[in-house]
Write a protein that holds these residues in place. Sequence first.
Motif, short mmCIF file in Angstrom:
data_model
loop_
_atom_site.label_atom_id
_atom_site.label_comp_id
_atom_site.label_asym_id
_atom_site.label_seq_id
_atom_site.Cartn_x
_atom_site.Cartn_y
_atom_site.Cartn_z
N ALA A 287 5.36 15.42 25.58
CA ALA A 287 4.58 14.31 26.11
C ALA A 287 3.12 14.69 26.35
N GLY A 288 2.83 15.99 26.41
CA GLY A 288 1.46 16.44 26.65
C GLY A 288 0.63 16.59 25.39
N PHE A 289 1.21 16.31 24.23
CA PHE A 289 0.46 16.44 22.98
C PHE A 289 -0.16 15.09 22.60
N GLN A 290 -1.36 15.16 22.04
CA GLN A 290 -2.11 13.93 21.77
C GLN A 290 -1.40 12.99 20.81
N LEU A 291 -0.81 13.54 19.74
CA LEU A 291 -0.16 12.66 18.77
C LEU A 291 1.04 11.95 19.37
N THR A 292 1.79 12.63 20.24
CA THR A 292 2.91 11.98 20.91
C THR A 292 2.41 10.88 21.83
N GLN A 293 1.35 11.17 22.56
CA GLN A 293 0.81 10.15 23.46
C GLN A 293 0.28 8.95 22.68
N ALA A 294 -0.30 9.20 21.52
CA ALA A 294 -0.77 8.09 20.69
C ALA A 294 0.40 7.20 20.26
N LYS A 295 1.50 7.83 19.87
CA LYS A 295 2.68 7.05 19.50
C LYS A 295 3.20 6.23 20.69
N LEU A 296 3.29 6.84 21.84
CA LEU A 296 3.79 6.15 23.02
C LEU A 296 2.87 4.99 23.41
N ALA A 297 1.58 5.22 23.33
CA ALA A 297 0.62 4.16 23.69
C ALA A 297 0.74 2.98 22.73
N ASP A 298 0.82 3.27 21.43
CA ASP A 298 0.92 2.18 20.45
C ASP A 298 2.23 1.41 20.61
N MET A 299 3.33 2.13 20.88
CA MET A 299 4.60 1.45 21.07
C MET A 299 4.56 0.57 22.32
N ALA A 300 3.98 1.07 23.40
CA ALA A 300 3.89 0.29 24.64
C ALA A 300 3.08 -0.99 24.41
N LEU A 301 1.98 -0.88 23.64
CA LEU A 301 1.18 -2.06 23.33
C LEU A 301 2.01 -3.14 22.64
#
Length: 395
Positions: A287-301
């Motif tokens: 969860a601390g890696f940027q690419l994972t956070q990008a995926k999570l952010a896009d999915m949440a949107l």
Amino acid sequence: MSSRSLPPFDPADPLGLDDLLSTEELAVRDTVRAWAADRVLPHVAEWYERGELPGIRDLARELGRVGALGMSLEGYGCAGASAVQYGLACLELEAADSGIRSLVSVQGSLAMYAIHRFGTEEQKQRWLPGMAAGETIGCFGLTEPDVGSDPAAMRTRARRAGADWVLNGRKMWITNGSVAGVAVVWAGTEDGIRGFVVPTDAPGFSAPEITHKWSLRASVTSELVLDDVRLPADAVLPGATGLRGPLSCLSHARYGIVWGSMGAARSSFHAALDYAGSREQFGRPIAGFQLTQAKLADMALELHKGVLLAHHLGRRMDAGTLRPEQISFGKLNNVREAIEICRTSRTILGANGISLEYPVMRHATNLESVLTYEGTVEMHQLVLGKALTGVDAFR
């Protein structure tokens, strides 16, 4: 406004959409969520793996007791709930499994809705109370082996035989068919397409179950076979002639899918979010890696935009202003985005994403069916294309 007066950020509800719901709506959501957590989630992976839905009659009766069958219909033992309440129930049911939401959707939005809207008072009194209680399961026969998106080309026929009707034909991919006590069957007649209320114990009617599915495995799917099924004159639904009848039923069912697909997406997203916080690689949670956070952010949107869209359409339905094209807008967007959320969630879980210990792959495969039934992607694109341009590209 001082940040100290702001409510805390809630990862489960980042837009604060619960603020849009009344106390009664929240209570409906929480009741269905608790039922699904107790009766479906502990068992659904096993049901899916076995390719069956054991105890479906007991589940139907339990769903009747919580008021989920024919939920938005009035009278005859139905709950008379709002469209938003029904949508919230669909979201919670599909967060457990698409097969459970399909059971409820076909029962209430297709079979019961057809009888309630187009049937005689005698038909309503005979069938709806038992269906609302889950004592009688219903199915809806429209799709045929050679006819899907073009129901006007159906081959099932009903002919007059004295005062009776005689039905011959085949229907395919029918949810609940093998366990149904009543089938709403659409057939061509000399006066156009008509709907018939068919008791499944009628001679000549059979419903062999379809097996070897890779999607909706925790669901009963059947073929309907009608070989000289003789019905009395009062079996016909008098309020429906032509395709407007079945298509209006499909619109009601599609509305539930707009909500339900977001339930599958939410379940997969939360599985990925939880996994990312506990799975460690290179010495820290992924969860601390940027690419994972990008995926999570896009999915949440996409997840919460989809829920907001469903909520908006629900308010329009309750106000009596929801158009069929707007339902196509919701079905097309939300199912397509839900599948993408499931696929992205799978990448966060890595190889574990294909395991039934997690819900992600189960939801992804189920949504492949949801993407097709009640109108394919292409059909909804053409519905919207016609609405936007005024040009009919169907034929």
